[in-house]
Scaffold this motif. Structure first.
Motif, PDB file in Angstrom:
ATOM      1  N   UNK A  35      15.772  -0.152   1.275  1.00  0.00           N
ATOM      2  CA  UNK A  35      14.480   0.280   1.818  1.00  0.00           C
ATOM      3  C   UNK A  35      14.379   1.790   1.967  1.00  0.00           C
ATOM      4  N   UNK A  36      13.159   2.279   1.841  1.00  0.00           N
ATOM      5  CA  UNK A  36      12.905   3.693   2.060  1.00  0.00           C
ATOM      6  C   UNK A  36      12.021   4.341   1.010  1.00  0.00           C
ATOM      7  N   UNK A  37      12.056   3.822  -0.212  1.00  0.00           N
ATOM      8  CA  UNK A  37      11.283   4.429  -1.293  1.00  0.00           C
ATOM      9  C   UNK A  37      10.747   3.349  -2.217  1.00  0.00           C
ATOM     10  N   UNK A  38       9.548   3.560  -2.738  1.00  0.00           N
ATOM     11  CA  UNK A  38       8.997   2.663  -3.735  1.00  0.00           C
ATOM     12  C   UNK A  38       9.540   2.988  -5.113  1.00  0.00           C
ATOM     13  N   UNK A  39       9.308   2.068  -6.051  1.00  0.00           N
ATOM     14  CA  UNK A  39       9.648   2.328  -7.441  1.00  0.00           C
ATOM     15  C   UNK A  39      11.094   2.089  -7.809  1.00  0.00           C
ATOM     16  N   UNK A  40      11.876   1.457  -6.932  1.00  0.00           N
ATOM     17  CA  UNK A  40      13.283   1.211  -7.239  1.00  0.00           C
ATOM     18  C   UNK A  40      13.449  -0.049  -8.095  1.00  0.00           C
ATOM     19  N   UNK A  41      14.610  -0.133  -8.745  1.00  0.00           N
ATOM     20  CA  UNK A  41      14.893  -1.285  -9.600  1.00  0.00           C
ATOM     21  C   UNK A  41      15.303  -2.485  -8.757  1.00  0.00           C
ATOM     22  N   UNK A  95       0.806  -1.213   0.000  1.00  0.00           N
ATOM     23  CA  UNK A  95       0.000   0.000   0.000  1.00  0.00           C
ATOM     24  C   UNK A  95       0.840   1.266   0.000  1.00  0.00           C
ATOM     25  N   UNK A  96       2.164   1.132   0.133  1.00  0.00           N
ATOM     26  CA  UNK A  96       3.031   2.300   0.013  1.00  0.00           C
ATOM     27  C   UNK A  96       2.883   2.942  -1.363  1.00  0.00           C
ATOM     28  N   UNK A  97       2.543   2.137  -2.374  1.00  0.00           N
ATOM     29  CA  UNK A  97       2.407   2.642  -3.743  1.00  0.00           C
ATOM     30  C   UNK A  97       0.970   3.019  -4.088  1.00  0.00           C
ATOM     31  N   UNK A  98       0.044   2.838  -3.142  1.00  0.00           N
ATOM     32  CA  UNK A  98      -1.354   3.167  -3.403  1.00  0.00           C
ATOM     33  C   UNK A  98      -1.575   4.679  -3.354  1.00  0.00           C
ATOM     34  N   UNK A  99      -2.762   5.092  -3.729  1.00  0.00           N
ATOM     35  CA  UNK A  99      -3.142   6.505  -3.671  1.00  0.00           C
ATOM     36  C   UNK A  99      -3.493   6.839  -2.228  1.00  0.00           C
ATOM     37  N   UNK A 148       7.507   3.660   8.022  1.00  0.00           N
ATOM     38  CA  UNK A 148       8.844   4.263   7.963  1.00  0.00           C
ATOM     39  C   UNK A 148       8.901   5.457   8.901  1.00  0.00           C
ATOM     40  N   UNK A 149      10.036   5.596   9.597  1.00  0.00           N
ATOM     41  CA  UNK A 149      10.140   6.623  10.631  1.00  0.00           C
ATOM     42  C   UNK A 149      11.046   7.799  10.275  1.00  0.00           C
ATOM     43  N   UNK A 150      11.686   7.772   9.106  1.00  0.00           N
ATOM     44  CA  UNK A 150      12.596   8.857   8.752  1.00  0.00           C
ATOM     45  C   UNK A 150      13.937   8.779   9.457  1.00  0.00           C
ATOM     46  N   UNK A 151      14.149   7.731  10.237  1.00  0.00           N
ATOM     47  CA  UNK A 151      15.426   7.532  10.941  1.00  0.00           C
ATOM     48  C   UNK A 151      16.111   6.268  10.435  1.00  0.00           C
ATOM     49  N   UNK A 152      15.421   5.144  10.527  1.00  0.00           N
ATOM     50  CA  UNK A 152      16.011   3.911  10.007  1.00  0.00           C
ATOM     51  C   UNK A 152      16.121   3.947   8.487  1.00  0.00           C
ATOM     52  N   UNK A 153      15.132   4.562   7.857  1.00  0.00           N
ATOM     53  CA  UNK A 153      15.164   4.784   6.404  1.00  0.00           C
ATOM     54  C   UNK A 153      14.916   6.267   6.137  1.00  0.00           C
ATOM     55  N   UNK A 154      15.395   6.777   5.003  1.00  0.00           N
ATOM     56  CA  UNK A 154      15.280   8.214   4.727  1.00  0.00           C
ATOM     57  C   UNK A 154      13.925   8.611   4.162  1.00  0.00           C
ATOM     58  N   UNK A 155      12.871   8.189   4.826  1.00  0.00           N
ATOM     59  CA  UNK A 155      11.527   8.530   4.362  1.00  0.00           C
ATOM     60  C   UNK A 155      10.566   8.314   5.518  1.00  0.00           C
ATOM     61  N   UNK A 156       9.417   8.959   5.467  1.00  0.00           N
ATOM     62  CA  UNK A 156       8.350   8.769   6.443  1.00  0.00           C
ATOM     63  C   UNK A 156       7.097   8.380   5.666  1.00  0.00           C
ATOM     64  N   UNK A 212       2.653  -6.178   8.237  1.00  0.00           N
ATOM     65  CA  UNK A 212       3.204  -4.876   8.613  1.00  0.00           C
ATOM     66  C   UNK A 212       4.728  -4.954   8.720  1.00  0.00           C
ATOM     67  N   UNK A 213       5.389  -4.150   7.927  1.00  0.00           N
ATOM     68  CA  UNK A 213       6.846  -4.115   7.800  1.00  0.00           C
ATOM     69  C   UNK A 213       7.342  -2.857   8.503  1.00  0.00           C
ATOM     70  N   UNK A 214       7.982  -3.039   9.664  1.00  0.00           N
ATOM     71  CA  UNK A 214       8.425  -1.918  10.476  1.00  0.00           C
ATOM     72  C   UNK A 214       9.844  -1.516  10.099  1.00  0.00           C
ATOM     73  N   UNK A 215       9.967  -0.510   9.269  1.00  0.00           N
ATOM     74  CA  UNK A 215      11.272   0.047   8.906  1.00  0.00           C
ATOM     75  C   UNK A 215      11.553   1.211   9.847  1.00  0.00           C
ATOM     76  N   UNK A 216      11.719   0.860  11.135  1.00  0.00           N
ATOM     77  CA  UNK A 216      11.836   1.879  12.171  1.00  0.00           C
ATOM     78  C   UNK A 216      12.915   1.486  13.178  1.00  0.00           C
TER      79      UNK A 216
END
Length: 229
Positions: A141-147, A9-13, A37-45, A65-69
């Motif tokens: 981890x941190x952003x969708x749409x990566x290769x 759902x990170x890629x959903x509207x 995502x918490x903006x600390x473990x990965x560079x995004x919230x 639920x994937x906790x990138x925190x």
């Protein structure tokens, strides 16, 4: 077991999460993957507990639920209460990983551990038997749409061998860059759960795209023809 599909759902509207969640209710999705995502473990919230609670109210599928925190151990019960069925923490964020895995299991959730692309699978040798799921990150981890990182295929095969050797029944989940171009190869390497975000939600019809993935993967696990001899 047929491979499971878990659209991310990170890629959903995000402006229409209720409708996005509801239209997946009758789709080929087995789980709904939710990246926190918490903006600390990965560079995004991304989103946290209130949004997960809202998704849970409208979801028909279990929430993966994937906790990138950082310090996920402080929030496990809250995410379980918000609707999580599977809770996955990162190996890199847990200096006391065994304790955290046991916490998750005591909460009644599936216990998962995620590995970043640079982390070798052997780090899980001592906890593999306690796990319900291992999430192999096939992007950073941190952003969708990566290769998709091609080395993931080798890593999945090595992880499968480790799990078998340790007697673990943990599922292998792949997260990042999954599409029809690599789904079959991932399953053949040993993957059990495929997380697909941008490939699904950026398509003209996410439900049809999931159906297409299910059709492709079903052919890989078709039963052998009857022996009439």
């Amino acid at each position: 077991m047929a491979p499971l599909l878990a659209p991310s759902l990170l890629a959903a509207d995000f402006g229409n999460l209720q409708s996005e969640t509801e239209r997946l209710a009758g789709s080929a999705a087995d789980w709904l993957h939710c990246d926190v995502m918490d903006g600390r473990f990965v560079p995004n919230i991304s989103f946290g507990l209130p949004v997960l609670q809202a998704i849970h109210r409208h979801a028909r599928q279990p929430l993966d639920v994937h906790l990138m925190i950082e310090e996920p151990q402080h929030y496990l019960a809250a995410f379980r209460d918000a609707g999580a069925t599977t809770l996955t923490v990162h190996y890199e964020a847990c200096p006391h990983l065994h304790r955290v895995v046991q916490q998750i299991k005591q909460l009644g959730c599936r216990a998962g551990v995620a590995l970043n692309p640079h982390t070798p699978v052997w780090v899980l040798e001592e906890v593999a038997a306690d796990l319900d799921l291992v999430c192999v990150m096939s992007v950073n981890p941190g952003f969708g749409g990566q290769a998709f990182i091609p080395n993931t295929l080798r890593k999945v095969a090595a992880l499968k061998e480790l799990l078998v050797d340790s007697g673990s029944e943990a599922l292998i989940e792949i997260d990042g860059g999954v599409s029809l171009d690599n789904a079959a190869a991932l399953v053949e390497a040993g993957a059990d759960v495929l997380v697909a975000g941008s490939f699904v939600f950026n398509s003209p019809d996410p439900v049809a795209t999931l159906a297409q993935m299910r059709e492709q993967l079903s052919a890989l696990v078709a039963p052998p023809p009857p022996d009439y001899r």
